[in-house]
Motif scaffolding. Structure first.
Motif, PDB file in Angstrom:
ATOM      1  N   UNK A  20       0.827  -1.199   0.000  1.00 24.70           N
ATOM      2  CA  UNK A  20       0.000   0.000   0.000  1.00 24.70           C
ATOM      3  C   UNK A  20       0.868   1.259   0.000  1.00 24.70           C
ATOM      4  N   UNK A  21       1.966   1.210   0.750  1.00 25.14           N
ATOM      5  CA  UNK A  21       2.873   2.358   0.792  1.00 25.14           C
ATOM      6  C   UNK A  21       3.434   2.661  -0.596  1.00 25.14           C
ATOM      7  N   UNK A  22       3.895   1.642  -1.293  1.00 29.16           N
ATOM      8  CA  UNK A  22       4.473   1.849  -2.620  1.00 29.16           C
ATOM      9  C   UNK A  22       3.408   2.290  -3.624  1.00 29.16           C
ATOM     10  N   UNK A  23       2.189   1.806  -3.461  1.00 30.48           N
ATOM     11  CA  UNK A  23       1.123   2.138  -4.404  1.00 30.48           C
ATOM     12  C   UNK A  23       0.604   3.558  -4.233  1.00 30.48           C
ATOM     13  N   UNK A  24       0.689   4.114  -3.019  1.00 29.46           N
ATOM     14  CA  UNK A  24       0.029   5.392  -2.763  1.00 29.46           C
ATOM     15  C   UNK A  24       0.929   6.533  -2.300  1.00 29.46           C
ATOM     16  N   UNK A  25       2.067   6.251  -1.725  1.00 30.86           N
ATOM     17  CA  UNK A  25       2.825   7.365  -1.153  1.00 30.86           C
ATOM     18  C   UNK A  25       4.333   7.319  -1.338  1.00 30.86           C
ATOM     19  N   UNK A  26       4.899   6.169  -1.621  1.00 32.04           N
ATOM     20  CA  UNK A  26       6.360   6.079  -1.735  1.00 32.04           C
ATOM     21  C   UNK A  26       6.859   6.969  -2.866  1.00 32.04           C
ATOM     22  N   UNK A  27       7.791   7.868  -2.562  1.00 33.01           N
ATOM     23  CA  UNK A  27       8.285   8.820  -3.546  1.00 33.01           C
ATOM     24  C   UNK A  27       9.244   8.193  -4.557  1.00 33.01           C
ATOM     25  N   UNK A  28       9.715   6.990  -4.263  1.00 36.26           N
ATOM     26  CA  UNK A  28      10.608   6.317  -5.201  1.00 36.26           C
ATOM     27  C   UNK A  28       9.890   5.262  -6.044  1.00 36.26           C
ATOM     28  N   UNK A  29       8.667   5.021  -5.752  1.00 35.20           N
ATOM     29  CA  UNK A  29       7.905   4.031  -6.515  1.00 35.20           C
ATOM     30  C   UNK A  29       7.644   4.563  -7.922  1.00 35.20           C
TER      31      UNK A  29
END
Length: 202
Positions: A20-29
């Motif tokens: 969920x972090x990578x899908x919605x908020x991670x700046x490096x995703x």
């Protein structure tokens, strides 16, 4: 349990929340821009498919995205459109400044050219006032009056020939009026509007 983001963005992510972090908020995703300008569909422009780290998305949409909103560069045009369609629009924009194709020297918005040529351009070719009687000359608007004056004898001959072909009393009655009209062609007279003339010599 808390662990650092596996993509190295610096965030501490709870176990089970990484996706969920990578899908919605991670700046490096990696994300897809996906921008779609409101006018893009009419121009056949597909949704932006550029991929980049989320941290670059805002800058991409502001400065690089083909869907970023831009105004037409021509004075008087209020159109806003996606950047990818800007050049095509400006090349055909009715507000772009254009030179009269008849080389009279006038410069105006392209959308005004047709009216200019048919109403006021001095180089627009007009038929002679006596075209119906056989004068085949096509004269620039600026020379229309001088043509009538210079060619009055020829116009008179054409009228006389037309009247003779009619024959009878009506020809005699018309003759005086027509000759008088030709005799006045040396006086100032305005050329006809070309509104009803479909010829466009540009």
């Amino acid at each position: 349990e808390i662990a650092p983001c596996r993509l190295g963005c610096g965030a501490q992510v709870a176990r089970g929340a990484a996706e969920a972090h990578e899908a919605h908020s991670c700046q490096r995703a990696t994300v897809i821009c996906g921008a779609m300008h409101p006018h893009a569909a009419a121009g056949g422009l597909p949704r932006c498919a550029a991929a980049m780290p989320r941290m670059q998305l805002a800058a991409h949409r502001a400065r690089e995205c083909k869907h970023r909103d831009v105004p037409c560069g021509h004075d008087g045009c209020d159109e806003r459109l996606p950047f990818a369609l800007l050049v095509g629009h400006e090349e055909h924009c009715g507000k772009r400044l254009s030179h009269c194709p008849l080389e009279c020297g006038a410069v105006m918005p392209a959308q005004a050219l047709s009216e200019h040529m048919h109403v006021s351009c001095p180089n627009f070719l007009l038929p002679c006032k006596y075209a119906a009687h056989g004068c085949t000359a096509r004269i620039p608007r600026s020379q229309w009056e001088s043509h009538l004056a210079a060619e009055a004898p020829m116009h008179l001959a054409l009228l006389e020939k037309a009247l003779m072909s009619k024959g009878g009393a009506k020809a005699d009655a018309d003759s005086g009026a027509d000759k008088a009209a030709v005799g006045q062609d040396g006086d100032a007279e305005q050329p006809p509007s070309a509104a009803g003339n479909d010829d466009d010599d540009g």
